[in-house]
Motif scaffolding. Sequence first.
Motif, PDB file in Angstrom:
ATOM      1  N   SER A  63      57.008  33.538  29.381  1.00 48.67           N
ATOM      2  CA  SER A  63      56.445  32.780  30.513  1.00 48.67           C
ATOM      3  C   SER A  63      55.080  32.239  30.127  1.00 48.67           C
ATOM      4  O   SER A  63      54.331  32.875  29.366  1.00 48.67           O
ATOM      5  CB  SER A  63      56.284  33.677  31.749  1.00 48.67           C
ATOM      6  OG  SER A  63      57.529  34.183  32.185  1.00 48.67           O
ATOM      7  N   LYS A  74      43.509  27.597  34.360  1.00 47.31           N
ATOM      8  CA  LYS A  74      44.024  28.069  35.640  1.00 47.31           C
ATOM      9  C   LYS A  74      45.251  28.911  35.370  1.00 47.31           C
ATOM     10  O   LYS A  74      46.081  28.578  34.528  1.00 47.31           O
ATOM     11  CB  LYS A  74      44.388  26.875  36.525  1.00 47.31           C
ATOM     12  CG  LYS A  74      44.922  27.263  37.891  1.00 47.31           C
ATOM     13  CD  LYS A  74      45.260  26.033  38.714  1.00 47.31           C
ATOM     14  CE  LYS A  74      45.795  26.418  40.083  1.00 47.31           C
ATOM     15  NZ  LYS A  74      46.149  25.211  40.880  1.00 47.31           N
ATOM     16  N   THR A  76      48.844  30.230  35.906  1.00 44.86           N
ATOM     17  CA  THR A  76      50.081  29.733  36.505  1.00 44.86           C
ATOM     18  C   THR A  76      50.550  30.727  37.560  1.00 44.86           C
ATOM     19  O   THR A  76      49.971  31.811  37.728  1.00 44.86           O
ATOM     20  CB  THR A  76      51.161  29.562  35.441  1.00 44.86           C
ATOM     21  OG1 THR A  76      51.475  30.856  34.911  1.00 44.86           O
ATOM     22  CG2 THR A  76      50.703  28.632  34.317  1.00 44.86           C
ATOM     23  N   GLU A  77      51.610  30.375  38.255  1.00 45.09           N
ATOM     24  CA  GLU A  77      52.160  31.302  39.244  1.00 45.09           C
ATOM     25  C   GLU A  77      52.586  32.608  38.571  1.00 45.09           C
ATOM     26  O   GLU A  77      52.359  33.700  39.097  1.00 45.09           O
ATOM     27  CB  GLU A  77      53.351  30.651  39.953  1.00 45.09           C
ATOM     28  CG  GLU A  77      53.920  31.488  41.087  1.00 45.09           C
ATOM     29  CD  GLU A  77      55.021  30.783  41.845  1.00 45.09           C
ATOM     30  OE1 GLU A  77      55.744  31.470  42.602  1.00 45.09           O
ATOM     31  OE2 GLU A  77      55.163  29.558  41.694  1.00 45.09           O
ATOM     32  N   ALA A  78      53.182  32.477  37.364  1.00 44.73           N
ATOM     33  CA  ALA A  78      53.571  33.673  36.613  1.00 44.73           C
ATOM     34  C   ALA A  78      52.340  34.458  36.177  1.00 44.73           C
ATOM     35  O   ALA A  78      52.339  35.696  36.192  1.00 44.73           O
ATOM     36  CB  ALA A  78      54.402  33.279  35.394  1.00 44.73           C
ATOM     37  N   GLU A  80      49.378  34.569  37.728  1.00 48.63           N
ATOM     38  CA  GLU A  80      48.830  35.250  38.903  1.00 48.63           C
ATOM     39  C   GLU A  80      49.614  36.531  39.189  1.00 48.63           C
ATOM     40  O   GLU A  80      49.039  37.587  39.464  1.00 48.63           O
ATOM     41  CB  GLU A  80      48.887  34.321  40.122  1.00 48.63           C
ATOM     42  CG  GLU A  80      47.982  33.114  40.039  1.00 48.63           C
ATOM     43  CD  GLU A  80      46.553  33.431  40.416  1.00 48.63           C
ATOM     44  OE1 GLU A  80      46.256  34.620  40.665  1.00 48.63           O
ATOM     45  OE2 GLU A  80      45.743  32.500  40.463  1.00 48.63           O
ATOM     46  N   ARG A  81      50.929  36.414  39.130  1.00 46.66           N
ATOM     47  CA  ARG A  81      51.778  37.570  39.413  1.00 46.66           C
ATOM     48  C   ARG A  81      51.571  38.660  38.370  1.00 46.66           C
ATOM     49  O   ARG A  81      51.452  39.842  38.719  1.00 46.66           O
ATOM     50  CB  ARG A  81      53.256  37.124  39.433  1.00 46.66           C
ATOM     51  CG  ARG A  81      54.258  38.248  39.620  1.00 46.66           C
ATOM     52  CD  ARG A  81      54.046  38.970  40.924  1.00 46.66           C
ATOM     53  NE  ARG A  81      55.025  40.014  41.129  1.00 46.66           N
ATOM     54  CZ  ARG A  81      54.846  41.081  41.896  1.00 46.66           C
ATOM     55  NH1 ARG A  81      53.704  41.241  42.549  1.00 46.66           N
ATOM     56  NH2 ARG A  81      55.791  41.981  42.047  1.00 46.66           N
ATOM     57  N   TYR A  82      51.504  38.283  37.110  1.00 49.27           N
ATOM     58  CA  TYR A  82      51.329  39.266  36.043  1.00 49.27           C
ATOM     59  C   TYR A  82      49.970  39.954  36.164  1.00 49.27           C
ATOM     60  O   TYR A  82      49.860  41.173  35.971  1.00 49.27           O
ATOM     61  CB  TYR A  82      51.463  38.587  34.685  1.00 49.27           C
ATOM     62  CG  TYR A  82      51.517  39.557  33.523  1.00 49.27           C
ATOM     63  CD1 TYR A  82      52.535  40.510  33.433  1.00 49.27           C
ATOM     64  CD2 TYR A  82      50.559  39.522  32.523  1.00 49.27           C
ATOM     65  CE1 TYR A  82      52.585  41.408  32.383  1.00 49.27           C
ATOM     66  CE2 TYR A  82      50.603  40.414  31.464  1.00 49.27           C
ATOM     67  CZ  TYR A  82      51.617  41.354  31.400  1.00 49.27           C
ATOM     68  OH  TYR A  82      51.666  42.243  30.353  1.00 49.27           O
ATOM     69  N   GLU A  84      48.282  40.486  38.896  1.00 48.55           N
ATOM     70  CA  GLU A  84      48.369  41.446  39.996  1.00 48.55           C
ATOM     71  C   GLU A  84      49.058  42.739  39.560  1.00 48.55           C
ATOM     72  O   GLU A  84      48.678  43.832  39.994  1.00 48.55           O
ATOM     73  CB  GLU A  84      49.137  40.826  41.170  1.00 48.55           C
ATOM     74  CG  GLU A  84      48.401  39.697  41.867  1.00 48.55           C
ATOM     75  CD  GLU A  84      49.233  39.064  42.967  1.00 48.55           C
ATOM     76  OE1 GLU A  84      50.356  39.570  43.212  1.00 48.55           O
ATOM     77  OE2 GLU A  84      48.784  38.080  43.574  1.00 48.55           O
ATOM     78  N   THR A 287      38.962  32.566  42.721  1.00 46.59           N
ATOM     79  CA  THR A 287      39.261  33.353  41.520  1.00 46.59           C
ATOM     80  C   THR A 287      38.638  34.742  41.580  1.00 46.59           C
ATOM     81  O   THR A 287      39.163  35.685  40.991  1.00 46.59           O
ATOM     82  CB  THR A 287      38.769  32.631  40.258  1.00 46.59           C
ATOM     83  OG1 THR A 287      37.365  32.318  40.403  1.00 46.59           O
ATOM     84  CG2 THR A 287      39.538  31.345  40.031  1.00 46.59           C
ATOM     85  N   ARG A 290      40.540  37.988  42.691  1.00 52.97           N
ATOM     86  CA  ARG A 290      41.382  38.763  41.782  1.00 52.97           C
ATOM     87  C   ARG A 290      40.644  39.984  41.227  1.00 52.97           C
ATOM     88  O   ARG A 290      41.264  40.877  40.657  1.00 52.97           O
ATOM     89  CB  ARG A 290      41.846  37.880  40.607  1.00 52.97           C
ATOM     90  CG  ARG A 290      42.748  36.736  41.013  1.00 52.97           C
ATOM     91  CD  ARG A 290      43.500  36.209  39.810  1.00 52.97           C
ATOM     92  NE  ARG A 290      42.622  35.654  38.799  1.00 52.97           N
ATOM     93  CZ  ARG A 290      42.366  34.351  38.642  1.00 52.97           C
ATOM     94  NH1 ARG A 290      42.920  33.483  39.460  1.00 52.97           N
ATOM     95  NH2 ARG A 290      41.568  33.927  37.692  1.00 52.97           N
TER      96      ARG A 290
END
Length: 317
Positions: A63, A74, A76-78, A80-82, A84, A287, A290
């Motif tokens: 990914s 920035k 990516t959505e992946a 951000e998820r990773y 977290e 940001t 996070r």
Amino acid sequence: MRQRSSDCLAELKYYSLVTPFRSIAIFYHVATLNSVSAAAQQLNVTPSAISQQIRVLEEQLGSTLVAKVGRKIKLTEAGERYYELISQQVEDIIRSTEMMRGNKTSTLLTIRATPTVSTKWILPRLPRFFDVNPQIDIRLDGSNEPTDFNRDLVDIEIRHGAGRWPGLHVEQLVEERFLPVCSPALASAHSLSATDILQHRLIHSVKAQIQWKSWFAHQGVTHDIPSKRLFFDRSHMVVDAAVLGMGIALESNLMMERELKDGRLVVAVANPPEMRIATQWIVCPYTHLRRTRVKRFIEWIKREAQIWYNEDRSLID
């Protein structure tokens, strides 16, 4: 040159197989700081080494985690998820490693707020923050200057104003009530009418969002400019002047919490009007949300605000 590049690639693959945490930790720093160059400086490596490790991790996960937006990056959505999923575990490992090395385990959280909010509201509550977050150190920066988050090393700000700052995370902290108050030596609680107040020196907080003129208009009282006035540009000075019996102040109940509790200030009129407004806001770049230390502080200060609201309502009402 080819041989050197080949050697570097072989070394990179070796580290990614033997110690995948290297790439994970580097991604964590990049995501936390929202910058490749800042992560490189913190880790004392080159930006190219950072980018290489990010690519290794992306290949392992299949990914894309980080994308370039102009000169900035920035997640990516992946990504951000990773972030977290791994941030808490990475921070635990970093703290555990520092403990084994015998170093102090702590994280610095820098908060900016006005001098009044810093001294009269945040400071008295900090012991409770440390009770639940002993690993976080605090730097409390009491300043009226709005934070330039691109330049200032500030994690989060409690900012005074109307709450309109585009491009930033903005969240209401509390809704304040503005009340006419004075020392009990000047007048007993609830003993004055709105017109009676005009016989006393009026203490003005020049930066407050509710002024005496609005308060009198709300009471249906028209008046000329009183001959006795006192002006301050800091709320804590307004509160202190009222405690000293220098006049009647119109101030936020947030700013004079302790003085109302211990009786050094009393509400001068009976049934004061409900003049409420939000003037204090939790502000930071998106940001920064996070960062674990920022999340913990926001959760904590919102709980404290709710406790304050419940206590204050019973005190005034």
